[in-house]
Design an enzyme around this catalytic site. Structure first.
Site, PDB file in Angstrom:
ATOM      1  CG  HIS A 188      68.210  46.885  52.758  1.00 37.02           C
ATOM      2  ND1 HIS A 188      67.596  46.833  53.986  1.00 37.02           N
ATOM      3  CD2 HIS A 188      67.710  47.990  52.144  1.00 37.02           C
ATOM      4  CE1 HIS A 188      66.745  47.854  54.100  1.00 37.02           C
ATOM      5  NE2 HIS A 188      66.809  48.571  53.001  1.00 37.02           N
ATOM      6  CD  GLU A 189      69.156  49.614  48.803  1.00 41.30           C
ATOM      7  OE1 GLU A 189      68.136  49.754  48.112  1.00 41.30           O
ATOM      8  OE2 GLU A 189      69.329  50.225  49.877  1.00 41.30           O
ATOM      9  CG  HIS A 230      64.155  48.191  48.773  1.00 43.75           C
ATOM     10  ND1 HIS A 230      62.986  48.235  49.492  1.00 43.75           N
ATOM     11  CD2 HIS A 230      65.121  48.714  49.597  1.00 43.75           C
ATOM     12  CE1 HIS A 230      63.235  48.746  50.698  1.00 43.75           C
ATOM     13  NE2 HIS A 230      64.507  49.034  50.780  1.00 43.75           N
ATOM     14  CG  HIS A 274      58.342  44.786  46.884  1.00 44.11           C
ATOM     15  ND1 HIS A 274      58.139  45.410  48.094  1.00 44.11           N
ATOM     16  CD2 HIS A 274      57.103  44.477  46.426  1.00 44.11           C
ATOM     17  CE1 HIS A 274      56.835  45.474  48.345  1.00 44.11           C
ATOM     18  NE2 HIS A 274      56.191  44.916  47.338  1.00 44.11           N
TER      19      HIS A 274
END
Length: 595
Positions: free
Chosen positions: A388-389, A392, A395
């Site tokens: 998940h992290e 980010h 991105h």
């Protein structure tokens, strides 16, 4: 499971490297002085911007300041989070916050000045100064607010009221974080102890039903006791939103909240109606839960317990990283090489240590790189958090590499897309490579519960916000009874008839901090649905979607969020992406029930 007593025990390669920001304290102090000087220079522009050239000089200097300030603030924040007990780093963050106030006040004149200009004058400035091309979109974006900005005197009055208007949210924060005392529960040694939030999140998933029930009752006890005080803060917060929307000439509080992202209210309404039209699979899951737990009555405290027990997997950090990189291979070599760099170049702080900030986050620092904080526990949840992290992080990294500073930060509206795409690819990989039926069931259950929390629950919250604000706009009363009735009705509509209600269910509204940040939670759901849609297409081998998705990750905020998503084939103004992700949920529930 590795536990460390101090930060010094953690191997170097599992700690982030903050020297990428500053090699020593002196360099930080130099930048601190530098920012103070720039702030003084910026202040001197007040009343002195008369043409395109002076406007450009101001904006260029302001951008330089924000570049240096973001770096300085990031260093202070990351240093504090390594050990929140450390007074030396606390003084850094205090100084950074103090500087932030100085910086804001030195540029506070600019927005009222800009919006006082005639559009023809602004366009003339832009045409006369080549350098302003770079700032053009931003200047015109600010201009979009002109119709909602009041006279200088009125704006001053409103800014004076700013603190007073934030009281309801602040008061709820105080009640919720500082004053609340939960009831007592029995610990493993048979002693009565006061429940904490950390204990609650574990106990509500406990296999022992009596323990779950006891924790549930103890957790809700203070909220029920304080129901009138909390209803009063929530009602005031909602009325403030409605009043501010009226004062600023927005058609409604909802439209005021959506204005910044240029999201039409139909997107919000479409999210709710499409979810409600496809709610049956959620009800099916509730029935399956009742069946699997062999219960005559399913209650709210039965909705979080895992359906499969005894499959705790030990997954080391290195193993988790390797698994993640394999799972994300469909995103291409460039993407995976970025993730490998995160680990090798020490962008990640991995281990839980005494005093370290809890949870996990990604902080992108323009011109440097992302920093990721974890509290890795060598289990399945930690593997998902890592993916998940890193979503980010990738991105942030790609947007920073491919965008100028002004458009490198992506909007919150699209923030959860990259992280969720990673999680969907991960669950898919794990299911494809797992032969053990119990572990497969555990994986499906894990993902379905996450889907429920990030999507269905947030849509239910979004509908609660919409209904309560509409009532305030019609001048109808908002109090405990009204909140209870709306919340209880929604809870039943979303969770189905199989849940037997305890008295506490209807007080669910009283414990949600997000309700004090109006119309925010729907972004979790739209982001999640968009990600499910994209990941499904990528896994089907749709090359066009893959290419447009990588392009999307490089786009930062170079366009409005809905437009950026449209380029990937996700059009949230239609029911299609929402329906598509709900079909995925249905498939997951079906597969779990067949297993």
């Amino acid at each position: 499971m590795t536990t460390y007593k101090t930060r010094n025990e953690v191997p170097l390669h599992e700690k982030w490297d903050l020297t990428d920001l500053y090699t020593d304290q002196e360099k930080w102090d130099e930048d601190y002085q530098h920012i103070q000087q720039i702030a003084q220079q910026l202040k001197a522009f007040d009343g002195e911007i008369h043409d395109g050239h002076s406007l450009y000089q101001f904006l260029k200097l302001n951008e330089e300041l924000s570049f240096v300030f973001n770096k300085l603030y990031a260093y202070a924040m990351l240093s504090v989070d390594e050990d929140t007990r450390e007074t030396k780093t606390q003084s850094l963050i205090d100084r950074a916050k103090h500087l932030s106030v100085k910086v804001s006040s030195s540029t506070s004149f600019f927005m009222p000045f800009l919006l006082s200009l005639e559009e023809t004058t602004l366009n003339h400035y832009i045409e006369s100064e080549k350098g302003l091309d770079y700032f053009k979109e931003d200047l015109l974006e600010s201009f979009r607010y002109k119709a909602h900005v009041l006279s200088k005197e009125q704006e001053e009055v409103l800014s004076e009221l700013g603190e007073a208007l934030s009281v309801p949210g602040h008061t709820f924060g105080m009640i919720n974080n500082a004053d609340i005392k939960f009831g007592e529960v029995t610990n493993d040694n048979g002693e009565r102890v006061e429940l904490t939030r950390g204990m609650y999140s574990k106990l509500i998933e406990d296999e022992n039903r009596d323990k779950r029930k006891e924790a549930y009752k103890a957790y809700y006890q203070p909220y029920v006791q304080l129901k009138n005080s909390i209803a009063s803060t929530l009602s005031a917060a909602i009325k403030n939103n409605v009043t501010m929307a009226k004062i600023r000439k927005y058609p409604s509080a909802l439209e005021k909240a959506l204005f910044g992202d240029r999201v039409p209210k139909e997107v919000y309404e479409n999210l709710i109606s499409t979810t409600k039209n496809n709610i049956e699979s959620m009800h099916k899951y509730t029935r399956l839960r009742k069946e699997k737990l062999k219960l005559d009555e399913l209650r709210q405290y039965d909705l979080n317990v895992p359906l499969v027990s005894g499959v705790k997997q030990e997954i080391s950090y290195d193993e988790a990283y390797g698994t993640m990189c394999k799972a994300l291979a469909p995103l291409g070599e460039e993407y995976v090489s970025i993730l490998k760099e995160f680990k090798e170049a020490r962008y990640i702080d991995v281990r839980e240590t005494p005093g370290k900030r809890s949870g996990a986050y990604n902080l992108g620092v323009y011109g440097v790189h992302p920093f990721i904080l974890l509290n890795h526990q060598d289990d399945l949840d930690s593997l998902f958090t890592l993916a998940h992290e890193c979503g980010h992080g990738a991105h942030s990294k790609l947007s920073s590499q491919h965008q100028p500073q002004i458009t490198a930060r992506y909007s919150i509206f699209v923030a959860e897309v990259a992280s969720t795409v990673n999680e969907v690819l991960l669950i898919n990989y794990l299911l494809n490579n797992e032969k053990n039926t119990e572990i497969r069931k555990h994986l499906l259950n894990h993902f379905i519960d996450q889907f429920k929390g990030t999507f269905f629950t947030q849509v239910m919250f979004a509908e609660f916000e919409m209904k309560t604000h509409e009532m305030a706009e019609k001048g109808m009363p908002l109090n405990v009874e009204v909140f209870n009735e709306i919340y209880e009705t929604l809870f039943r509509e979303y969770n189905g008839e199989d849940v037997v209600f305890d008295e506490e269910v209807k007080y669910g509204w009283s414990r949600i901090p997000h309700f004090y940040r109006p119309f925010y939670v729907y972004k979790y759901a739209t982001g999640f649905a968009s990600a499910i849609h994209l990941a499904t297409k990528i896994l089907e081998g749709d090359q066009e979607t893959l290419e447009s998705y990588i392009e999307f990750l490089k786009s930062g905020s170079s366009d409005y969020p809905l437009e950026l998503l449209k380029k990937t084939g996700v059009d949230l103004t239609t029911p299609y992406p929402i329906e598509n992700s709900l079909n995925k949920f249905n498939e997951l529930v079906k597969e779990l029930s067949e297993l």
